[in-house]
Scaffold this motif. Structure first.
Motif, PDB file in Angstrom:
ATOM      1  N   ILE A 146      36.868  37.426  39.287  1.00  0.00           N
ATOM      2  CA  ILE A 146      37.108  37.527  37.842  1.00  0.00           C
ATOM      3  C   ILE A 146      36.564  36.264  37.197  1.00  0.00           C
ATOM      4  N   ALA A 147      35.532  36.425  36.370  1.00  0.00           N
ATOM      5  CA  ALA A 147      34.902  35.278  35.724  1.00  0.00           C
ATOM      6  C   ALA A 147      34.873  35.419  34.208  1.00  0.00           C
ATOM      7  N   GLY A 148      35.636  36.336  33.678  1.00  0.00           N
ATOM      8  CA  GLY A 148      35.692  36.532  32.236  1.00  0.00           C
ATOM      9  C   GLY A 148      36.602  37.686  31.911  1.00  0.00           C
ATOM     10  N   GLY A 149      36.948  37.795  30.629  1.00  0.00           N
ATOM     11  CA  GLY A 149      37.737  38.935  30.188  1.00  0.00           C
ATOM     12  C   GLY A 149      39.122  38.568  29.701  1.00  0.00           C
ATOM     13  N   LYS A 150      39.745  39.516  29.049  1.00  0.00           N
ATOM     14  CA  LYS A 150      41.096  39.387  28.526  1.00  0.00           C
ATOM     15  C   LYS A 150      42.107  39.587  29.664  1.00  0.00           C
ATOM     16  N   PRO A 151      43.403  39.377  29.408  1.00  0.00           N
ATOM     17  CA  PRO A 151      44.388  39.471  30.497  1.00  0.00           C
ATOM     18  C   PRO A 151      44.323  40.762  31.305  1.00  0.00           C
ATOM     19  N   GLU A 152      43.967  41.880  30.662  1.00  0.00           N
ATOM     20  CA  GLU A 152      43.948  43.150  31.397  1.00  0.00           C
ATOM     21  C   GLU A 152      42.888  43.187  32.487  1.00  0.00           C
ATOM     22  N   VAL A 153      41.968  42.221  32.493  1.00  0.00           N
ATOM     23  CA  VAL A 153      40.935  42.204  33.521  1.00  0.00           C
ATOM     24  C   VAL A 153      41.556  42.006  34.901  1.00  0.00           C
ATOM     25  N   VAL A 154      42.710  41.371  34.977  1.00  0.00           N
ATOM     26  CA  VAL A 154      43.370  41.187  36.275  1.00  0.00           C
ATOM     27  C   VAL A 154      43.762  42.546  36.856  1.00  0.00           C
ATOM     28  N   ALA A 155      44.328  43.391  36.014  1.00  0.00           N
ATOM     29  CA  ALA A 155      44.685  44.738  36.470  1.00  0.00           C
ATOM     30  C   ALA A 155      43.450  45.521  36.887  1.00  0.00           C
ATOM     31  N   GLN A 156      42.374  45.390  36.126  1.00  0.00           N
ATOM     32  CA  GLN A 156      41.141  46.104  36.477  1.00  0.00           C
ATOM     33  C   GLN A 156      40.620  45.640  37.834  1.00  0.00           C
ATOM     34  N   ALA A 157      40.664  44.339  38.084  1.00  0.00           N
ATOM     35  CA  ALA A 157      40.177  43.822  39.359  1.00  0.00           C
ATOM     36  C   ALA A 157      41.001  44.354  40.526  1.00  0.00           C
ATOM     37  N   ILE A 158      42.309  44.395  40.355  1.00  0.00           N
ATOM     38  CA  ILE A 158      43.173  44.922  41.416  1.00  0.00           C
ATOM     39  C   ILE A 158      42.862  46.386  41.679  1.00  0.00           C
ATOM     40  N   LYS A 159      42.646  47.144  40.632  1.00  0.00           N
ATOM     41  CA  LYS A 159      42.375  48.576  40.783  1.00  0.00           C
ATOM     42  C   LYS A 159      41.061  48.856  41.503  1.00  0.00           C
ATOM     43  N   MET A 160      40.063  47.975  41.328  1.00  0.00           N
ATOM     44  CA  MET A 160      38.751  48.243  41.931  1.00  0.00           C
ATOM     45  C   MET A 160      38.572  47.587  43.292  1.00  0.00           C
ATOM     46  N   THR A 161      39.608  46.908  43.784  1.00  0.00           N
ATOM     47  CA  THR A 161      39.531  46.235  45.084  1.00  0.00           C
ATOM     48  C   THR A 161      40.284  47.054  46.128  1.00  0.00           C
ATOM     49  N   LYS A 162      39.662  47.259  47.271  1.00  0.00           N
ATOM     50  CA  LYS A 162      40.255  48.102  48.308  1.00  0.00           C
ATOM     51  C   LYS A 162      41.437  47.408  48.991  1.00  0.00           C
ATOM     52  N   PRO A 163      42.324  48.149  49.626  1.00  0.00           N
ATOM     53  CA  PRO A 163      43.394  47.526  50.401  1.00  0.00           C
ATOM     54  C   PRO A 163      42.832  46.531  51.419  1.00  0.00           C
ATOM     55  N   GLY A 164      43.483  45.394  51.507  1.00  0.00           N
ATOM     56  CA  GLY A 164      42.995  44.344  52.386  1.00  0.00           C
ATOM     57  C   GLY A 164      41.987  43.423  51.741  1.00  0.00           C
ATOM     58  N   GLY A 165      41.597  43.741  50.514  1.00  0.00           N
ATOM     59  CA  GLY A 165      40.591  42.938  49.824  1.00  0.00           C
ATOM     60  C   GLY A 165      41.193  41.751  49.094  1.00  0.00           C
ATOM     61  N   THR A 166      40.300  40.972  48.470  1.00  0.00           N
ATOM     62  CA  THR A 166      40.701  39.743  47.797  1.00  0.00           C
ATOM     63  C   THR A 166      40.234  39.748  46.357  1.00  0.00           C
ATOM     64  N   ILE A 167      41.136  39.355  45.463  1.00  0.00           N
ATOM     65  CA  ILE A 167      40.802  39.152  44.059  1.00  0.00           C
ATOM     66  C   ILE A 167      40.800  37.655  43.819  1.00  0.00           C
ATOM     67  N   SER A 168      39.673  37.114  43.377  1.00  0.00           N
ATOM     68  CA  SER A 168      39.510  35.678  43.163  1.00  0.00           C
ATOM     69  C   SER A 168      39.295  35.424  41.674  1.00  0.00           C
ATOM     70  N   ASN A 169      40.228  34.730  41.064  1.00  0.00           N
ATOM     71  CA  ASN A 169      40.128  34.460  39.624  1.00  0.00           C
ATOM     72  C   ASN A 169      39.628  33.046  39.357  1.00  0.00           C
ATOM     73  N   ILE A 170      38.527  32.942  38.585  1.00  0.00           N
ATOM     74  CA  ILE A 170      38.049  31.657  38.077  1.00  0.00           C
ATOM     75  C   ILE A 170      37.970  31.704  36.554  1.00  0.00           C
ATOM     76  N   ASN A 171      38.580  32.697  35.972  1.00  0.00           N
ATOM     77  CA  ASN A 171      38.597  32.863  34.517  1.00  0.00           C
ATOM     78  C   ASN A 171      39.700  32.015  33.905  1.00  0.00           C
ATOM     79  N   TYR A 172      39.389  31.339  32.833  1.00  0.00           N
ATOM     80  CA  TYR A 172      40.373  30.567  32.080  1.00  0.00           C
ATOM     81  C   TYR A 172      41.050  31.537  31.116  1.00  0.00           C
ATOM     82  N   HIS A 173      42.276  31.956  31.447  1.00  0.00           N
ATOM     83  CA  HIS A 173      43.023  32.884  30.597  1.00  0.00           C
ATOM     84  C   HIS A 173      43.712  32.073  29.503  1.00  0.00           C
ATOM     85  N   GLY A 174      43.112  32.071  28.333  1.00  0.00           N
ATOM     86  CA  GLY A 174      43.576  31.196  27.271  1.00  0.00           C
ATOM     87  C   GLY A 174      44.533  31.826  26.290  1.00  0.00           C
TER      88      GLY A 174
END
Length: 352
Positions: free
Chosen positions: A241-269
């Motif tokens: 996650i390198a950009g987007g509004k707070p809902e981008v976290v949910a989107q990343a989780i939804k598109m990542t398979k079980p056992g996968g990793t979500i890595s956030n470098i976005n500054y959620h301001g």
């Protein structure tokens, strides 16, 4: 000296301040190249880290050393240096524990334009110079070099935290300058299919240059649906996650398979809560790892990234689309980051 500062939330301007003073282990530098950051926009115009008064902005700089403290061994006046955005206090328990970004408290390794004045002034202070500065080799243009202190280290940190395995399917959400370095980092770490999510043509072109194999445009529909369609419903092994509004976290989780990793470098301001969708997180049992990390700083990190550029493993100069000459143009460059015209990736101010 003069500096370009955050006067208060929502307001910037030029101010006069005393020139900083070097302690025995510190250095005073003058900027040679400066790059404003989207995080400056969050800080100034969204109040993301709270009120700041008359704080000189800037945490991405190439400098020239003008003064060093009595205990500084490896740097002298006249040296050209890469100045990391993160300048930790290395004699801390947090640094000893491996989290130098949080030396002295959460995010306290991020000092410039957060805890103290930044680099958009005639001079700026660097604590613990021997541990936080890195010599800039000849042959690296200033425009490319000034991407190293933040854009390169942040984007590559996203790929590092994503635990990318050889041949993995990786998604990078947001292909501004940090996301583009996330794409480059994913390629360097051996990603197979590399899906970049973005819409601006200049960024799409750059994403392909840095290694993207597929482009997902949010204007063409829900990005989760598009990623799942591309992956035959399986999703990605890792999502950055390198950009987007707070809902981008949910989107990343939804598109990542079980056992996968979500890595956030976005500054959620903005916002108070970052959402985790229950079902797509397997009601908490999907073995989906969520990581978020402030970029690494310090001398050793900068020297390693400098070598990636020096030996042609990475060309961060492709991020730079607008170049201004003269420190008086800091405001123009900052407002470009706020307005984000279609032809912008990253502006740079060359001071001399």
């Amino acid at each position: 000296m003069k500096g370009f500062a955050m006067l208060r939330i929502g307001e910037v301007g030029w101010i006069e301040k005393d020139r900083p003073v070097a302690g025995p282990y510190d250095a005073i530098c003058r900027p040679l190249a400066i790059a404003p950051c989207t995080s400056d926009i969050h800080t100034v115009f969204e109040g993301a880290i709270g009120e700041r008064h008359n704080m000189i902005l800037g945490h991405e700089a190439i400098g020239e050393v003008v003064e060093v403290g009595s205990e500084v061994k490896d740097f002298k006046p006249g040296d050209r240096v890469v100045v990391p955005a993160i300048t930790p206090d290395w004699r801390t328990l947090e640094a000893a524990a491996g989290f130098h970004q949080h030396s002295g408290g959460m995010l306290a390794g991020w000092k410039f334009s957060n805890i103290k004045d930044g680099s958009m002034g005639e001079y700026f202070h660097v604590n613990d110079a021997d541990m936080n500065l890195a010599h800039l080799p000849d042959g690296i243009p200033l425009e490319a070099a000034v991407m190293i202190p933040d854009m390169v280290t942040t984007g590559l940190h996203g790929a590092e935290n994503a635990d990318i395995q050889l041949g993995a399917t990786v998604v990078v959400i947001g292909i501004g300058p940090v996301g583009l370095m996330g794409v480059a980092g994913a390629k360097l770490r051996g990603a197979g299919r590399l899906i970049a999510v973005g819409s601006r043509p200049v960024c799409v072109e750059a994403a392909k240059f840095y290694g993207a194999t597929d482009i997902v445009n949010y204007r063409n529909g829900d990005i989760v649906d598009q990623v799942l369609k591309l992956t035959n419903g399986k999703g990605a092994d890792a999502t950055i996650i390198a950009g987007g509004k707070p809902e981008v976290v949910a989107q990343a989780i939804k598109m990542t398979k079980p056992g996968g990793t979500i890595s956030n470098i976005n500054y959620h301001g903005e916002g108070e809560i970052l959402p985790i969708p229950r079902l797509e997180w397997g009601s908490g049992m999907a073995h989906k790892t969520i990581k978020g990390g402030l970029c690494p700083g310090g001398r050793r990190r900068m020297e390693m990234l400098i070598d990636l550029v020096k030996y042609n493993r990475l060309d961060p100069g492709k991020l730079v689309t607008h170049v201004f000459k003269g420190i008086e143009n800091c405001e123009k460059a900052l407002l470009l980051m706020k307005d984000k015209p279609k032809d912008l990736i990253k502006p740079v101010v060359l001071v001399d």
